[in-house]
Motif scaffolding. Structure first.
Motif, PDB file in Angstrom:
ATOM      1  N   UNK A 139       8.602 -56.100 -19.615  1.00  0.00           N
ATOM      2  CA  UNK A 139       8.086 -54.791 -19.982  1.00  0.00           C
ATOM      3  C   UNK A 139       9.157 -53.722 -19.947  1.00  0.00           C
ATOM      4  N   UNK A 140       8.740 -52.496 -19.713  1.00  0.00           N
ATOM      5  CA  UNK A 140       9.647 -51.358 -19.639  1.00  0.00           C
ATOM      6  C   UNK A 140       9.768 -50.953 -18.177  1.00  0.00           C
ATOM      7  N   UNK A 141      11.004 -50.835 -17.708  1.00  0.00           N
ATOM      8  CA  UNK A 141      11.267 -50.386 -16.340  1.00  0.00           C
ATOM      9  C   UNK A 141      12.253 -49.230 -16.400  1.00  0.00           C
ATOM     10  N   UNK A 142      12.002 -48.212 -15.590  1.00  0.00           N
ATOM     11  CA  UNK A 142      12.895 -47.067 -15.585  1.00  0.00           C
ATOM     12  C   UNK A 142      12.831 -46.328 -14.270  1.00  0.00           C
ATOM     13  N   UNK A 143      13.847 -45.515 -14.067  1.00  0.00           N
ATOM     14  CA  UNK A 143      13.899 -44.595 -12.944  1.00  0.00           C
ATOM     15  C   UNK A 143      13.958 -43.198 -13.538  1.00  0.00           C
ATOM     16  N   UNK A 144      13.024 -42.350 -13.152  1.00  0.00           N
ATOM     17  CA  UNK A 144      13.019 -40.961 -13.587  1.00  0.00           C
ATOM     18  C   UNK A 144      13.405 -40.093 -12.396  1.00  0.00           C
ATOM     19  N   UNK A 145      14.294 -39.143 -12.628  1.00  0.00           N
ATOM     20  CA  UNK A 145      14.705 -38.236 -11.553  1.00  0.00           C
ATOM     21  C   UNK A 145      14.605 -36.790 -12.026  1.00  0.00           C
ATOM     22  N   UNK A 146      14.283 -35.913 -11.096  1.00  0.00           N
ATOM     23  CA  UNK A 146      14.311 -34.483 -11.375  1.00  0.00           C
ATOM     24  C   UNK A 146      14.597 -33.747 -10.076  1.00  0.00           C
ATOM     25  N   UNK A 147      15.063 -32.514 -10.218  1.00  0.00           N
ATOM     26  CA  UNK A 147      15.419 -31.692  -9.063  1.00  0.00           C
ATOM     27  C   UNK A 147      14.582 -30.427  -9.062  1.00  0.00           C
ATOM     28  N   UNK A 148      13.948 -30.164  -7.931  1.00  0.00           N
ATOM     29  CA  UNK A 148      13.137 -28.960  -7.782  1.00  0.00           C
ATOM     30  C   UNK A 148      14.044 -27.762  -7.493  1.00  0.00           C
ATOM     31  N   UNK A 149      13.630 -26.611  -7.956  1.00  0.00           N
ATOM     32  CA  UNK A 149      14.322 -25.359  -7.659  1.00  0.00           C
ATOM     33  C   UNK A 149      14.127 -25.075  -6.169  1.00  0.00           C
ATOM     34  N   UNK A 150      15.148 -24.508  -5.526  1.00  0.00           N
ATOM     35  CA  UNK A 150      15.057 -24.160  -4.106  1.00  0.00           C
ATOM     36  C   UNK A 150      13.802 -23.330  -3.853  1.00  0.00           C
ATOM     37  N   UNK A 151      13.041 -23.738  -2.849  1.00  0.00           N
ATOM     38  CA  UNK A 151      11.804 -23.064  -2.500  1.00  0.00           C
ATOM     39  C   UNK A 151      10.580 -23.608  -3.238  1.00  0.00           C
ATOM     40  N   UNK A 152      10.798 -24.513  -4.199  1.00  0.00           N
ATOM     41  CA  UNK A 152       9.702 -25.081  -4.985  1.00  0.00           C
ATOM     42  C   UNK A 152       9.480 -26.571  -4.672  1.00  0.00           C
ATOM     43  N   UNK A 153      10.174 -27.078  -3.680  1.00  0.00           N
ATOM     44  CA  UNK A 153      10.107 -28.509  -3.370  1.00  0.00           C
ATOM     45  C   UNK A 153       8.695 -28.970  -3.026  1.00  0.00           C
ATOM     46  N   UNK A 154       7.986 -28.217  -2.207  1.00  0.00           N
ATOM     47  CA  UNK A 154       6.641 -28.633  -1.802  1.00  0.00           C
ATOM     48  C   UNK A 154       5.664 -28.597  -2.978  1.00  0.00           C
TER      49      UNK A 154
END
Length: 125
Positions: free
Chosen positions: A14-29
């Motif tokens: 099938x299809x396998x992937x890793x998705x990554x993103x970074x939250x803006x400081x103070x927006x992590x929660x």
């Protein structure tokens, strides 16, 4: 997450992937809560084999998601789903830039097989 580029691959696993993103400081929660809510919806999609979200232990603003789908069609359906559109719209004000998608090819013998037990040398058996 965001749309794939022309490098999307589908194989017998099938299809396998890793998705990554970074939250803006103070927006992590806020990003973490949106991702937690999104996870159950994605896991219930037809063709979704695995959707595992993580938060980077060293950089808590960085989120990583390991995803597996039965085939290219299931992944495309996921990308085009209303749930995905709503999630990306809600997440956008909380992240710095676009998600990065890294598509994976499985290695021979891979695909989630369990490793045999390993005993330390000199241990009692």
């Amino acid at each position: 997450m965001n749309s794939p580029d022309s490098l999307t691959r589908s194989s017998s696993t099938g299809v396998a992937l890793i998705a990554t993103f970074t939250a803006i400081a103070g927006h992590e929660d806020a990003a973490a809560q949106l991702l937690a809510d999104y996870t159950s919806a994605v896991r219930s999609e037809p063709g979704c084999i695995q959707f595992e979200p993580y938060r980077d232990a060293a950089t808590p603003s960085r989120f990583v998601v390991f995803e597996r789908y039965e085939d290219e069609s299931a992944f495309t359906d996921h990308l085009n789903s209303q749930v995905n559109a709503i999630f990306n719209h809600a997440l956008a004000p909380h992240v710095a830039g676009a998600s990065e998608l890294q598509f994976l090819d499985s290695l021979p013998g891979g695909g989630g097989h369990t490793l045999p037990s390993v005993h330390a040398a000199g241990g009692d058996e």
